[in-house]
Scaffold this active site. Structure first.
Site, PDB file in Angstrom:
ATOM      1  N   CYS A   1     -43.876 112.232  72.754  1.00  0.00           N
ATOM      2  CA  CYS A   1     -42.579 111.928  72.133  1.00  0.00           C
ATOM      3  C   CYS A   1     -42.025 113.163  71.418  1.00  0.00           C
ATOM      4  CB  CYS A   1     -42.720 110.819  71.101  1.00  0.00           C
ATOM      5  SG  CYS A   1     -43.106 109.216  71.789  1.00  0.00           S
TER       6      CYS A   1
ATOM      7  N   GLU B   1     -40.694 113.397  68.487  1.00  0.00           N
ATOM      8  CA  GLU B   1     -41.074 113.482  67.067  1.00  0.00           C
ATOM      9  C   GLU B   1     -42.436 114.143  66.917  1.00  0.00           C
ATOM     10  OE1 GLU B   1     -40.108 110.926  68.814  1.00  0.00           O
ATOM     11  OE2 GLU B   1     -38.824 109.556  67.688  1.00  0.00           O
TER      12      GLU B   1
ATOM     13  N   CYS C   1     -45.386 107.496  66.559  1.00  0.00           N
ATOM     14  CA  CYS C   1     -44.741 108.613  65.842  1.00  0.00           C
ATOM     15  C   CYS C   1     -44.619 108.313  64.356  1.00  0.00           C
ATOM     16  CB  CYS C   1     -43.383 108.926  66.457  1.00  0.00           C
ATOM     17  SG  CYS C   1     -43.555 109.681  68.086  1.00  0.00           S
TER      18      CYS C   1
END
Ligand code: THU
Length: 132
Positions: free
Chosen positions: A56, A58, A90
């Site tokens: 991801c 993040e 995350c």
């Protein structure tokens, strides 16, 4: 965070989103962090043909920041089409470094549309390793 830092953070999250490697989901995500010392670090999602290896945006931003020696953050901005909040993984990943953190959710289709949330609100009861 000053207004100037806030608008830079929003712009950088939107710019980082354009670097996303998301040929499978086509869901582009950009993330930008403002460190305690006032530096900007960003990330995008990076998908893989072996889907489970996807990272991801993040966690890319947080990992890049930590590898550069940053451990404390003033804010995280996330840009997606629709202004979606971060996934649970995350949230916990960020919670390793921040008891709380302002999170700006940007709708990349209308970047003036920013909603503000907080990590503590998105992840109440983060897991903290029970030190003896
Ligand atoms: N994704 C992120 O980058 N951040 C999140 O918080 C949720 C999902 C990415 C992973 C994948 O590349 C795509 O969005 C669809 O799940």
């Amino acid at each position: 965070m000053t207004n100037h830092q806030r608008s830079n953070l929003i712009r950088l999250a939107c710019e980082a989103r354009t670097n996303a490697h998301a040929p499978y989901s086509k869901f582009l995500v950009g993330a930008a962090l403002l460190t305690e010392s006032g530096e900007f670090v960003f990330g995008c999602n990076i998908e893989n043909a072996s889907y489970g290896l996807t990272i991801c945006a993040e966690r890319v931003a947080l990992s890049t920041a930590v590898a550069a020696g940053h451990r404390r953050f003033q804010a995280l901005a996330i840009a997606t089409s629709g202004g979606h909040p971060p996934c649970g993984a995350c949230r916990q990943f960020a919670a390793e470094f921040c008891e709380d953190l302002p999170i700006l959710l940007i709708d990349s289709d209308q970047p003036d549309h920013v909603s503000e949330s907080h990590l503590r609100e998105l992840l109440p009861g983060r897991f903290v390793f029970p030190m003896p």
